[in-house]
Design a protein around this motif. Structure first.
Motif, PDB file in Angstrom:
ATOM      1  N   LYS A  71     -83.881   1.466  12.099  1.00 49.86           N
ATOM      2  CA  LYS A  71     -84.279   0.051  12.642  1.00 49.86           C
ATOM      3  C   LYS A  71     -84.929   0.233  13.683  1.00 49.86           C
ATOM      4  N   GLU A  72     -84.901   1.317  14.509  1.00 54.21           N
ATOM      5  CA  GLU A  72     -85.617   1.297  15.844  1.00 54.21           C
ATOM      6  C   GLU A  72     -87.004   1.709  15.388  1.00 54.21           C
ATOM      7  N   LYS A  75     -88.615  -1.337  14.314  1.00 57.97           N
ATOM      8  CA  LYS A  75     -88.784  -2.359  15.581  1.00 57.97           C
ATOM      9  C   LYS A  75     -90.048  -1.909  16.188  1.00 57.97           C
ATOM     10  N   LYS A  76     -90.187  -0.682  16.482  1.00 59.53           N
ATOM     11  CA  LYS A  76     -91.187  -0.214  17.226  1.00 59.53           C
ATOM     12  C   LYS A  76     -92.495  -0.501  16.466  1.00 59.53           C
ATOM     13  N   TYR A  78     -93.007  -2.763  14.153  1.00 61.10           N
ATOM     14  CA  TYR A  78     -93.004  -4.369  14.089  1.00 61.10           C
ATOM     15  C   TYR A  78     -93.888  -4.935  15.301  1.00 61.10           C
ATOM     16  N   PHE A  79     -93.603  -4.440  16.643  1.00 58.77           N
ATOM     17  CA  PHE A  79     -93.929  -4.873  17.807  1.00 58.77           C
ATOM     18  C   PHE A  79     -95.337  -4.445  18.013  1.00 58.77           C
ATOM     19  N   LEU A 111     -83.922  -3.383   7.183  1.00 61.74           N
ATOM     20  CA  LEU A 111     -83.293  -4.217   8.297  1.00 61.74           C
ATOM     21  C   LEU A 111     -82.122  -4.949   7.578  1.00 61.74           C
ATOM     22  N   GLN A 128     -90.202 -10.845   9.734  1.00 61.48           N
ATOM     23  CA  GLN A 128     -90.734 -11.335  10.875  1.00 61.48           C
ATOM     24  C   GLN A 128     -89.470 -12.220  11.584  1.00 61.48           C
ATOM     25  N   PHE A 131     -86.894  -9.908  13.479  1.00 58.79           N
ATOM     26  CA  PHE A 131     -87.113  -9.543  14.838  1.00 58.79           C
ATOM     27  C   PHE A 131     -87.249 -10.532  15.563  1.00 58.79           C
ATOM     28  N   SER A 134     -83.463 -11.764  16.492  1.00 57.94           N
ATOM     29  CA  SER A 134     -83.129 -10.720  17.312  1.00 57.94           C
ATOM     30  C   SER A 134     -83.525 -10.697  18.785  1.00 57.94           C
ATOM     31  N   ALA A 135     -84.772 -10.906  18.820  1.00 62.71           N
ATOM     32  CA  ALA A 135     -85.345 -11.147  20.385  1.00 62.71           C
ATOM     33  C   ALA A 135     -84.609 -12.427  21.002  1.00 62.71           C
ATOM     34  N   LYS A 138     -81.108 -11.656  21.992  1.00 63.26           N
ATOM     35  CA  LYS A 138     -80.849 -11.027  23.029  1.00 63.26           C
ATOM     36  C   LYS A 138     -81.354 -11.742  24.293  1.00 63.26           C
TER      37      LYS A 138
END
Length: 140
Positions: A71-72, A75-76, A78-79, A111, A128, A131, A134-135, A138
């Motif tokens: 997932k990391e 995430k990397k 995706y962004f 995911l 989409q 993430f 998740s943001a 957070k």
């Protein structure tokens, strides 16, 4: 007319074109001879090849996400690569064209740990949302 007749007609047309190509300078409309002999041969091979070969070459898109296993990593990726201007629908469509349906299914499975959706767009939208949510969580 059957497929063999179509292929025969194509071969004859390509043969005539190839034979006339060296003498193109004597013709009034030289612009009609804009293809090389090699282009003609490869086109003929494409149209006379079996359907399985055409399907394999058409769908032989290399996976962009082949090195993503966690997932990391997702995430990397995706962004860094999947962010676009959400007010511009053309930007979304252009971004979606980069990824194959299989890539998006793989990312979705990674995911959500569930079976992915059937359409490419639904998987893209779900990734989409993952993430974005998740943001948002957070930041709470």
């Amino acid at each position: 007319m059957n497929k063999q007749n179509y292929e025969k007609i194509l071969k004859d047309i390509f043969k005539i074109y190839t034979e006339l190509l060296p003498a193109k300078d004597i013709f009034f409309n030289k612009k009609s001879f804009k293809y090389s002999s090699e282009d003609i041969e490869s086109t003929l091979k494409y149209f006379t090849a079996p359907k399985e070969v055409k399907a394999r070459t058409k769908n032989a898109k290399k996976s962009i996400l082949e090195n993503i296993y966690t997932k990391e990593d997702a995430k990397k990726h995706y962004f860094e690569n999947m962010i676009y201007d959400k007010s511009n629908i053309d930007a979304k469509n252009a971004l979606m064209k980069i990824y194959s349906a299989e890539d998006l299914k793989k990312l979705y499975k990674l995911l959500y740990n569930t079976k992915p959706f059937t359409t490419k767009e639904m998987n893209f939208d779900a990734i989409q949302r993952f993430f974005e949510n998740s943001a948002r969580a957070k930041n709470l």
